[in-house]
Design a protein around this motif. Structure first.
Motif, short mmCIF file in Angstrom:
data_model
loop_
_atom_site.label_atom_id
_atom_site.label_comp_id
_atom_site.label_asym_id
_atom_site.label_seq_id
_atom_site.Cartn_x
_atom_site.Cartn_y
_atom_site.Cartn_z
N GLY A 244 36.37 -11.47 10.69
CA GLY A 244 35.90 -10.30 11.45
C GLY A 244 35.38 -9.19 10.56
N ILE A 245 34.82 -9.56 9.41
CA ILE A 245 34.33 -8.55 8.45
C ILE A 245 32.79 -8.58 8.39
CG2 ILE A 245 34.37 -7.82 6.02
CD1 ILE A 245 37.04 -9.32 5.76
N THR A 246 32.19 -7.39 8.37
CA THR A 246 30.73 -7.27 8.26
C THR A 246 30.34 -7.11 6.79
OG1 THR A 246 30.71 -6.15 10.39
CG2 THR A 246 28.73 -5.95 9.05
N PRO A 247 29.28 -7.80 6.34
CA PRO A 247 28.87 -7.64 4.94
C PRO A 247 28.09 -6.35 4.72
CG PRO A 247 27.41 -9.16 6.04
CD PRO A 247 28.46 -8.79 7.05
N MET A 248 28.17 -5.85 3.51
CA MET A 248 27.31 -4.74 3.08
C MET A 248 26.32 -5.34 2.07
SD MET A 248 26.49 -1.58 2.83
CE MET A 248 24.97 -1.53 1.92
N ILE A 249 25.09 -5.48 2.48
CA ILE A 249 24.08 -6.12 1.63
C ILE A 249 23.21 -5.02 1.00
CG2 ILE A 249 22.12 -7.74 1.59
CD1 ILE A 249 23.45 -9.22 3.94
N PRO A 250 23.19 -4.91 -0.33
CA PRO A 250 22.50 -3.78 -0.97
C PRO A 250 21.06 -3.61 -0.51
CG PRO A 250 23.57 -5.16 -2.63
CD PRO A 250 23.78 -5.83 -1.31
N GLU A 251 20.34 -4.73 -0.36
CA GLU A 251 18.92 -4.63 0.01
C GLU A 251 18.78 -4.00 1.40
OE1 GLU A 251 20.37 -7.22 -1.30
OE2 GLU A 251 19.22 -7.86 -3.04
N LEU B 198 23.23 -9.67 8.66
CA LEU B 198 24.52 -8.99 8.85
C LEU B 198 25.34 -9.62 9.96
CD1 LEU B 198 23.27 -5.28 8.67
CD2 LEU B 198 24.34 -6.60 6.85
N LEU B 199 24.72 -10.47 10.76
CA LEU B 199 25.40 -10.88 12.00
C LEU B 199 25.62 -12.39 12.14
CD1 LEU B 199 23.59 -8.49 14.53
CD2 LEU B 199 25.89 -8.23 13.59
N TRP B 200 25.30 -13.18 11.12
CA TRP B 200 25.54 -14.62 11.22
C TRP B 200 27.04 -14.86 11.39
CZ3 TRP B 200 21.68 -17.83 12.11
CH2 TRP B 200 20.40 -17.49 11.68
N GLY B 201 27.38 -15.70 12.32
CA GLY B 201 28.79 -16.03 12.52
C GLY B 201 29.50 -15.09 13.48
N THR B 202 28.73 -14.19 14.13
CA THR B 202 29.33 -13.28 15.12
C THR B 202 28.79 -13.63 16.51
OG1 THR B 202 27.56 -11.64 14.99
CG2 THR B 202 29.35 -11.43 13.38
N ALA B 203 29.55 -13.21 17.53
CA ALA B 203 29.11 -13.46 18.90
C ALA B 203 27.82 -12.71 19.19
CB ALA B 203 30.20 -13.03 19.87
N GLU B 204 27.72 -11.49 18.63
CA GLU B 204 26.51 -10.68 18.85
C GLU B 204 25.30 -11.37 18.23
OE1 GLU B 204 29.32 -9.53 17.56
OE2 GLU B 204 30.06 -8.18 19.13
N GLY B 205 25.47 -11.87 17.02
CA GLY B 205 24.37 -12.55 16.34
C GLY B 205 23.92 -13.77 17.13
N ALA B 206 24.88 -14.54 17.63
CA ALA B 206 24.54 -15.75 18.40
C ALA B 206 23.72 -15.37 19.63
CB ALA B 206 25.82 -16.47 18.80
N LYS B 207 24.21 -14.38 20.38
CA LYS B 207 23.50 -13.98 21.61
C LYS B 207 22.12 -13.42 21.28
CE LYS B 207 27.54 -12.66 24.27
NZ LYS B 207 28.37 -11.51 24.57
N ASP B 208 22.04 -12.62 20.23
CA ASP B 208 20.77 -11.97 19.91
C ASP B 208 19.71 -12.98 19.48
OD1 ASP B 208 22.08 -9.70 20.55
OD2 ASP B 208 22.33 -8.96 18.50
#
Lengths: 355, 413
Positions: B73-80, B240-250
């Motif tokens: 349940g952790i969101t990544p912080m991607i520098p780019e 940022l959202l791979w592997g999340t329910a939001e990412g799947a739906k979006d």
């Protein structure tokens, strides 16, 4: 004997020599920048460090004219150098070997490098140098490391010539001087500049430093295809010696801290090449280490080859003058303290007189 | 619209502004009902959580297998992505000023330089761990480890050997990388004290991949034409959202015409088909002029190299080899010759009229491969243009030059 030009000292040169090649540092074969270039000469993006830029030109000129047996060995420690290898391999197929180099020194990194070294050994032997190398007594080509540039005969077989970087300390490093951190240097002109300006050198941390190239020049003799462990030992040796800016920050920091503490300098100069990522992050690290130790720090942007002229000379001179002035003032203070005038008794006398 | 500082603060006032701001974004997404607007809203909402006290903030590389973070349940912080967001906000000037004050040389990648300046000046959240991958570049590994040392947090790097020029990485290489990912997944659980659900994360990631894979297949087959620049932005944020329910739906929203209607390619004038361009590497995020010029001259970016990711499904019962394969055989990893071969094949398949490579400021691996790529396209008889620029810049001398180059290139086409 065919030449194996190499771009970085993190190569076991004896391994190369044993396969029947003359290992030659490409940094010694730069083209005259004023010379007319071929119409189809290779070029790379200007946002690339001067070292890689000049090596591409040098390698292209050499391989365009060189005999078929010559090869190019590229330890790909940074992205720019890896891409240099790619470009040369695409332009001169079958004549370029890129050795991937990781950042850490852990067991996995050593194992990966050992595999690459074994692959390099096989590749070099396949390239046809092996037959000549095998003629040398003991199965290993005699080393020319002690006499760079010399060629000779040993047991009837030609002796490989090792063309190594020419950087040497102008005088033995001494505590209290300048500690220099730099990328590749063509010669010791930065060190001699420092000495000429009245300071001494406490140490040099560079991939072309004699502390780096000398031990690696003789490395690789013991490695043998029949003994995979020998490549592993060699890989560990390379990783231990090659503590360069691309390495893990933690390992590099510990290495630099030790070097600074051992050499006990009075100041630090970082000669950084423009467009060099490892150098850019490393310069920040070195500045932090200098600050932690209360050492004056100067960062200068340098080209390749290094040219100690113009504004660069002035900046180094101004930096050293400020320190030498400080040192002179401290010497004067010491003299004053030694002087009878400022001895405790003299001061007491003076104070009594005032009373 | 509130400023970044208004929505990232720890005060009650900031929390209220943040809630109101996200509600307005949600309303906008509800009105648009497009995948892009939902992705923007969800990625921003997830990222704002990282500014809260006690949040877990893993700074990771762009290609990091984020499913092993979603598992907890952790969101990544991607520098780019962080840098592109900051420089697109009201904090742009502050971030630029902070970057200018930094000791780090100005010639390094501007994504990384801006990210460092932003985190050191509280514009981005400080890391609780830094997790890298050898792909794609050395610079971001140096940035991530420097941050880890400065903030005294763990640093790990997934070592990924270069793939062969032809064919796939060997099963042994994939197994080694898979094992590194497995160990790291365990480590993240140990550091955070959270319980994983990697199976769920992979199932959700697969839903997104399946949808994205379908879209990409249709684009490659010429059945669907999207605006490459806008699609790039979608994939960029989607990281940022791979592997999340939001990412799947979006990502699944892309499967409907309504869900992708803000991504469609411009309509050509009758009888004058648009010239099709393939875009290589990153894009200028805040500079529309070059894309406006492309459209004005009757061309369109029809496909983007960076969009080629996460198209294959992963076995939820044995996810690590699949996650590893995405790294080992990523299209931008490997030698310049491999990248050139893949892109020439892609260009031929798409039947593009020309190819543009964006030489991002300070990106050694990207611009270092240009000579080989240029030669490969010349040999294939496909027009190729490399333009210099900074993905985070707005205007400037590089842009002027690039516009002139692009104009000539389009005339040539």
């Amino acid at each position: 004997m065919p030449s194996a030009y190499y771009t970085c000292n993190l190569l076991p040169l004896e391994l190369v020599a044993r396969a029947g090649f003359d290992p030659r540092w490409l940094g010694e074969h730069l083209q005259d920048p004023g010379a007319p270039a071929r119409r189809d000469a290779l070029s790379i993006h200007p946002m690339t460090c001067p070292y890689v830029t000049r090596l591409v030109t040098a390698a292209d000129a050499l391989f365009d004219e060189a005999t078929d047996g010559d090869v190019l060995l590229v330890p790909g420690g940074c992205d720019a150098m890896r891409r240099l290898g790619d470009l040369m391999a695409a332009t001169y197929p079958g004549r370029v070997f890129v050795v991937p180099l990781g950042r850490s020194a852990g067991d996995h990194a050593a194992e990966d490098l050992a595999v690459e070294l074994a692959r390099l050994d096989t590749w070099l032997r396949d390239k046809g140098g092996a037959a000549r190398g095998a003629d040398v007594p003991g199965g290993a080509a005699a080393s020319g490391a002690d006499a760079p540039g010399a060629a000779g005969e040993a047991g009837g077989a030609p002796t490989p010539v090792k063309e190594l970087p020419k950087v040497e300390y102008p005088a033995a490093p001494r505590p209290g001087g300048v500690f220099v951190v730099a990328g590749p240097l063509t010669d010791n002109s930065l060190l001699t500049l420092i000495e000429r300006l009245g300071a001494t050198v406490s140490g040099l941390e560079s991939c072309t430093s004699p502390d780096r190239w000398r031990p690696l020049a003789a490395a690789g003799e013991a490695a043998a295809a029949a003994d995979p462990d020998s490549y592993l030992a060699l890989a560990r040796q390379i990783l231990d010696l090659g503590m360069c800016p691309r390495r893990s920050t933690v390992e590099r920091r510990a290495h630099l801290a030790l070097r600074l503490d051992e050499s006990r300098p009075s100041s630090v100069i970082y000669a950084r090449q423009s467009f060099c990522d490892p150098g850019a992050y490393d310069a920040v690290l070195v500045a932090e280490l200098a600050e932690e130790r209360g050492l004056p720090y100067l960062e200068i942007e340098v080209g390749f080859p290094f040219e100690a002229s113009g504004p660069l000379h002035t900046r180094v001179e101004a930096f050293l003058e400020a320190q030498l002035l400080d040192d002179d003032l401290l010497d004067d203070l010491d003299e004053l303290l030694d002087d009878d005038l400022l001895s405790d008794e003299s001061l007491d006398d003076l104070l009594d007189e005032e009373d | 619209m509130p400023g970044m500082a208004d929505v990232t603060g720890n005060t009650l006032n900031a929390a209220l502004i943040r809630t109101a701001f996200l509600a307005s974004m949600r309303l906008k997404a509800l009105q648009n009902r497009t995948a892009h607007s939902y992705l923007m809203m969800h990625s921003l909402a997830a990222s704002l959580e990282m500014f809260k006290p006690g949040a877990i903030v893993p700074w990771v590389s762009y290609l990091f297998p984020t499913e092993i973070l979603s598992s907890y349940g952790i969101t990544p912080m991607i520098p780019e992505i962080g840098s592109a967001t900051i420089t697109g906000s009201d904090l742009r000037e502050a971030a630029e000023a902070a970057a200018a004050r930094m000791a780090l040389a100005r010639d390094v990648c501007s994504y990384h330089r801006t990210a460092l300046a932003s985190v050191e000046n509280d514009m981005l959240p400080a890391p609780t761990m830094c997790l890298g991958t050898t792909p794609l570049c050395l610079g971001k590994e140096m940035l991530l480890e420097m941050l880890a040392v400065r903030h005294d947090v763990p640093f790990r790097e997934i070592r990924v050997p270069l793939p062969p020029d032809e064919g796939e990485s060997s099963p042994e290489v994939v197994a080694d990388v898979a094992e590194q990912i497995r160990v790291l997944h365990d480590d993240i659980g140990r550091w955070t004290g959270r319980k994983p659900d990697l199976r769920k994360a992979v199932v959700l990631s697969n839903r997104a991949s399946k949808a994205w894979g379908e879209i990409m297949r249709a684009r490659l087959a010429g059945e669907l034409e999207l605006n490459g620049r806008k699609t790039f932005a979608l994939v960029f944020l989607g990281q940022l959202l791979w592997g999340t329910a939001e990412g799947a739906k979006d990502f699944e929203r892309l499967l409907t015409e309504r869900g992708r209607r803000d991504l469609v390619a411009p309509t050509p004038p009758p009888g004058r088909p648009l010239k099709k361009l393939l875009w290589l590497h990153t894009v200028p995020h805040h500079d529309r002029e070059i894309f406006d010029l492309i459209e004005q001259r009757g061309a369109t970016v029809t496909f983007e190299e960076m969009g080629q990711m996460h198209e294959d499904l992963i076995d939820p019962d044995d996810p690590f080899p699949g996650l590893a394969r995405r790294l080992t055989d990523h299209t931008l990893w490997g030698t310049s010759a491999r990248r050139a071969r893949l892109n020439v094949a892609l260009a031929k398949r798409l039947k593009v009229d020309g190819v543009v490579h964006f030489n991002h400021w300070g990106c050694r691996h990207g611009l270092g491969s240009v000579p080989v790529i240029r030669a490969a396209f010349m040999e294939a008889g496909i027009p190729f243009l490399a333009i210099d620029g900074d993905a985070l810049a707005r205007g400037g001398p590089n842009q002027e030059k690039s516009l002139q180059q692009m104009e000539s290139f389009l005339e040539l086409l």
